[in-house]
Scaffold this motif. Structure first.
Motif, PDB file in Angstrom:
ATOM      1  N   CYS A   1      34.369   6.574  66.394  1.00  0.00           N
ATOM      2  CA  CYS A   1      35.592   7.198  66.211  1.00  0.00           C
ATOM      3  C   CYS A   1      36.827   6.364  65.757  1.00  0.00           C
ATOM      4  O   CYS A   1      37.605   6.657  64.873  1.00  0.00           O
ATOM      5  N   GLY A   2      36.826   5.169  66.259  1.00  0.00           N
ATOM      6  CA  GLY A   2      37.969   4.352  66.263  1.00  0.00           C
ATOM      7  C   GLY A   2      38.271   3.906  64.643  1.00  0.00           C
ATOM      8  O   GLY A   2      39.566   3.993  64.080  1.00  0.00           O
ATOM      9  N   ILE A   3      37.208   3.508  64.015  1.00  0.00           N
ATOM     10  CA  ILE A   3      37.600   3.095  62.557  1.00  0.00           C
ATOM     11  C   ILE A   3      37.958   4.462  61.726  1.00  0.00           C
ATOM     12  O   ILE A   3      39.235   3.945  61.093  1.00  0.00           O
ATOM     13  N   TRP A   4      37.608   5.629  61.844  1.00  0.00           N
ATOM     14  CA  TRP A   4      38.254   6.518  61.198  1.00  0.00           C
ATOM     15  C   TRP A   4      39.698   6.942  61.809  1.00  0.00           C
ATOM     16  O   TRP A   4      40.575   7.397  60.730  1.00  0.00           O
ATOM     17  N   LEU A   5      39.911   6.946  62.973  1.00  0.00           N
ATOM     18  CA  LEU A   5      41.371   7.482  63.112  1.00  0.00           C
ATOM     19  C   LEU A   5      42.237   6.000  62.754  1.00  0.00           C
ATOM     20  O   LEU A   5      43.458   6.338  62.377  1.00  0.00           O
ATOM     21  N   ALA A   6      41.794   4.763  62.741  1.00  0.00           N
ATOM     22  CA  ALA A   6      42.568   3.759  62.195  1.00  0.00           C
ATOM     23  C   ALA A   6      42.853   3.844  61.013  1.00  0.00           C
ATOM     24  O   ALA A   6      44.116   3.689  60.554  1.00  0.00           O
ATOM     25  N   ILE A   7      41.830   4.388  60.163  1.00  0.00           N
ATOM     26  CA  ILE A   7      41.970   4.604  58.504  1.00  0.00           C
ATOM     27  C   ILE A   7      43.062   5.662  58.354  1.00  0.00           C
ATOM     28  O   ILE A   7      44.107   5.650  57.564  1.00  0.00           O
ATOM     29  N   GLY A   8      42.958   6.797  59.342  1.00  0.00           N
ATOM     30  CA  GLY A   8      43.980   7.914  59.184  1.00  0.00           C
ATOM     31  C   GLY A   8      45.541   7.586  59.309  1.00  0.00           C
ATOM     32  O   GLY A   8      46.490   7.936  58.698  1.00  0.00           O
ATOM     33  N   HIS A   9      45.708   6.311  60.323  1.00  0.00           N
ATOM     34  CA  HIS A   9      47.152   5.919  60.763  1.00  0.00           C
ATOM     35  C   HIS A   9      47.330   4.990  59.586  1.00  0.00           C
ATOM     36  O   HIS A   9      48.493   5.002  58.972  1.00  0.00           O
ATOM     37  N   LEU A  10      46.622   4.318  58.888  1.00  0.00           N
ATOM     38  CA  LEU A  10      46.748   3.309  58.027  1.00  0.00           C
ATOM     39  C   LEU A  10      47.267   4.190  56.578  1.00  0.00           C
ATOM     40  O   LEU A  10      48.202   3.904  56.029  1.00  0.00           O
ATOM     41  N   VAL A  11      46.465   5.145  56.194  1.00  0.00           N
ATOM     42  CA  VAL A  11      46.969   6.092  55.312  1.00  0.00           C
ATOM     43  C   VAL A  11      48.181   6.752  55.345  1.00  0.00           C
ATOM     44  O   VAL A  11      48.980   6.682  54.451  1.00  0.00           O
ATOM     45  N   SER A  12      48.394   7.147  56.701  1.00  0.00           N
ATOM     46  CA  SER A  12      49.592   7.917  56.976  1.00  0.00           C
ATOM     47  C   SER A  12      51.070   6.882  56.982  1.00  0.00           C
ATOM     48  O   SER A  12      52.054   7.273  56.686  1.00  0.00           O
ATOM     49  N   ALA A  13      50.713   5.716  57.387  1.00  0.00           N
ATOM     50  CA  ALA A  13      51.874   4.543  57.212  1.00  0.00           C
ATOM     51  C   ALA A  13      51.909   4.274  55.957  1.00  0.00           C
ATOM     52  O   ALA A  13      53.404   4.389  55.714  1.00  0.00           O
ATOM     53  N   VAL A  14      51.184   4.382  54.968  1.00  0.00           N
ATOM     54  CA  VAL A  14      51.307   4.119  53.641  1.00  0.00           C
ATOM     55  C   VAL A  14      52.291   5.114  52.912  1.00  0.00           C
ATOM     56  O   VAL A  14      53.330   4.768  52.157  1.00  0.00           O
ATOM     57  N   ALA A  15      52.101   6.437  53.304  1.00  0.00           N
ATOM     58  CA  ALA A  15      52.599   7.410  52.816  1.00  0.00           C
ATOM     59  C   ALA A  15      53.974   7.490  53.317  1.00  0.00           C
ATOM     60  O   ALA A  15      54.884   8.015  52.341  1.00  0.00           O
ATOM     61  N   MET A  16      54.024   7.368  54.583  1.00  0.00           N
ATOM     62  CA  MET A  16      55.426   7.453  55.118  1.00  0.00           C
ATOM     63  C   MET A  16      56.256   6.307  54.754  1.00  0.00           C
ATOM     64  O   MET A  16      57.603   6.606  54.633  1.00  0.00           O
ATOM     65  N   ALA A  17      55.764   5.088  54.439  1.00  0.00           N
ATOM     66  CA  ALA A  17      56.707   3.970  53.904  1.00  0.00           C
ATOM     67  C   ALA A  17      57.094   4.211  52.539  1.00  0.00           C
ATOM     68  O   ALA A  17      57.989   3.390  52.128  1.00  0.00           O
ATOM     69  N   ALA A  18      56.952   5.188  51.792  1.00  0.00           N
ATOM     70  CA  ALA A  18      57.058   5.292  50.471  1.00  0.00           C
ATOM     71  C   ALA A  18      58.635   5.888  50.578  1.00  0.00           C
ATOM     72  O   ALA A  18      59.236   5.394  49.423  1.00  0.00           O
TER      73      ALA A  18
ATOM     74  N   ILE B   1      62.599   5.402  52.523  1.00  0.00           N
ATOM     75  CA  ILE B   1      63.363   4.444  53.454  1.00  0.00           C
ATOM     76  C   ILE B   1      63.435   5.321  54.845  1.00  0.00           C
ATOM     77  O   ILE B   1      63.413   4.610  55.759  1.00  0.00           O
ATOM     78  N   VAL B   2      63.570   6.572  54.867  1.00  0.00           N
ATOM     79  CA  VAL B   2      63.663   7.331  56.276  1.00  0.00           C
ATOM     80  C   VAL B   2      62.486   7.149  56.864  1.00  0.00           C
ATOM     81  O   VAL B   2      62.237   7.187  57.984  1.00  0.00           O
ATOM     82  N   GLY B   3      61.155   7.153  56.238  1.00  0.00           N
ATOM     83  CA  GLY B   3      60.007   7.065  56.725  1.00  0.00           C
ATOM     84  C   GLY B   3      59.296   5.707  57.190  1.00  0.00           C
ATOM     85  O   GLY B   3      58.504   5.744  57.729  1.00  0.00           O
ATOM     86  N   ILE B   4      60.143   4.693  56.913  1.00  0.00           N
ATOM     87  CA  ILE B   4      59.933   3.265  57.494  1.00  0.00           C
ATOM     88  C   ILE B   4      59.749   3.381  58.960  1.00  0.00           C
ATOM     89  O   ILE B   4      58.384   2.650  59.325  1.00  0.00           O
ATOM     90  N   PRO B   5      60.360   3.760  59.773  1.00  0.00           N
ATOM     91  CA  PRO B   5      60.421   3.838  61.244  1.00  0.00           C
ATOM     92  C   PRO B   5      58.965   4.463  61.677  1.00  0.00           C
ATOM     93  O   PRO B   5      58.111   4.254  62.496  1.00  0.00           O
ATOM     94  N   LEU B   6      58.637   5.590  60.915  1.00  0.00           N
ATOM     95  CA  LEU B   6      57.527   6.368  61.280  1.00  0.00           C
ATOM     96  C   LEU B   6      56.362   5.674  60.718  1.00  0.00           C
ATOM     97  O   LEU B   6      55.458   5.664  61.528  1.00  0.00           O
ATOM     98  N   ALA B   7      56.404   4.965  59.669  1.00  0.00           N
ATOM     99  CA  ALA B   7      55.481   4.028  59.057  1.00  0.00           C
ATOM    100  C   ALA B   7      54.948   2.886  60.158  1.00  0.00           C
ATOM    101  O   ALA B   7      53.928   2.692  60.550  1.00  0.00           O
ATOM    102  N   LEU B   8      56.223   2.388  60.822  1.00  0.00           N
ATOM    103  CA  LEU B   8      55.659   1.310  61.812  1.00  0.00           C
ATOM    104  C   LEU B   8      55.289   1.931  63.107  1.00  0.00           C
ATOM    105  O   LEU B   8      54.441   1.324  63.689  1.00  0.00           O
ATOM    106  N   ALA B   9      55.564   3.093  63.541  1.00  0.00           N
ATOM    107  CA  ALA B   9      54.874   3.838  64.383  1.00  0.00           C
ATOM    108  C   ALA B   9      53.464   3.948  64.434  1.00  0.00           C
ATOM    109  O   ALA B   9      52.569   3.873  65.243  1.00  0.00           O
ATOM    110  N   ASN B  10      53.127   4.343  63.130  1.00  0.00           N
ATOM    111  CA  ASN B  10      51.815   4.614  62.778  1.00  0.00           C
ATOM    112  C   ASN B  10      51.077   3.209  62.785  1.00  0.00           C
ATOM    113  O   ASN B  10      49.883   3.140  63.563  1.00  0.00           O
ATOM    114  N   LEU B  11      51.767   2.176  62.389  1.00  0.00           N
ATOM    115  CA  LEU B  11      51.002   0.899  62.564  1.00  0.00           C
ATOM    116  C   LEU B  11      50.915   0.324  64.008  1.00  0.00           C
ATOM    117  O   LEU B  11      49.740  -0.475  64.426  1.00  0.00           O
ATOM    118  N   LYS B  12      51.613   0.947  64.752  1.00  0.00           N
ATOM    119  CA  LYS B  12      51.781   0.690  66.357  1.00  0.00           C
ATOM    120  C   LYS B  12      50.580   1.375  67.096  1.00  0.00           C
ATOM    121  O   LYS B  12      49.945   0.791  67.816  1.00  0.00           O
TER     122      LYS B  12
END
Length: 137
Positions: free
Chosen positions: A77-94, A96-107
């Motif tokens: 499961c781990g690799i798929w969930l990590a990919i989900g976090h990475l994809v979501s972080a990239v989308a949220m970082a698009a 300025i408001v989403g940058i803290p959310l992207a950092l939470a995804n990376l966390k």
């Protein structure tokens, strides 16, 4: 500020990521042998719903069982969930408001890869096993 970030997080991605963890938990519960992974996944699902104001610490005494379990989790499961976090972080970082959310995804990526031997605790409170000198007065 944490409340506002948590509400924004919940609306714009936290709910979907938590559902991914719940799905992983259901699969782990169905396979019976992986029930401990299901409980770990549910713990992370609650963290994925409301991440701001909480942090991840290592649980002392996690030994070779946690290491073996983490390898199995990573493959199932781990690799798929990590990919989900990475994809979501990239989308949220698009935005300025989403940058803290992207950092939470990376966390969330490290705990999604190796959840066993970890504990999720509030930021203002140390882990229950911390020595008395680590507590704030």
């Amino acid at each position: 500020m944490r409340l506002i970030l948590n509400v924004i997080w919940l609306v714009f991605g936290g709910l979907w990521l938590a559902l991914g963890y719940v799905l992983a938990a259901v699969i782990c519960f169905l396979l019976i042998v992986t029930i401990p992974f299901g409980f770990a996944s549910l713990r992370i699902a609650s963290y994925a719903l409301w991440p701001f104001g909480r942090t991840i610490v290592d649980r002392p005494g996690a030994g070779s069982g946690a290491l073996i379990g983490n390898v199995i989790w990573l493959l199932l499961c781990g690799i798929w969930l990590a990919i989900g976090h990475l994809v979501s972080a990239v989308a949220m970082a698009a935005t300025i408001v989403g940058i803290p959310l992207a950092l939470a995804n990376l966390k969330l990526i490290p705990v999604s890869l190796v959840p066993l031997g970890k504990e999720i605790v509030p930021v203002h409170r140390p882990a229950p096993w911390a020595p008395p000198s680590a507590t704030r007065n």
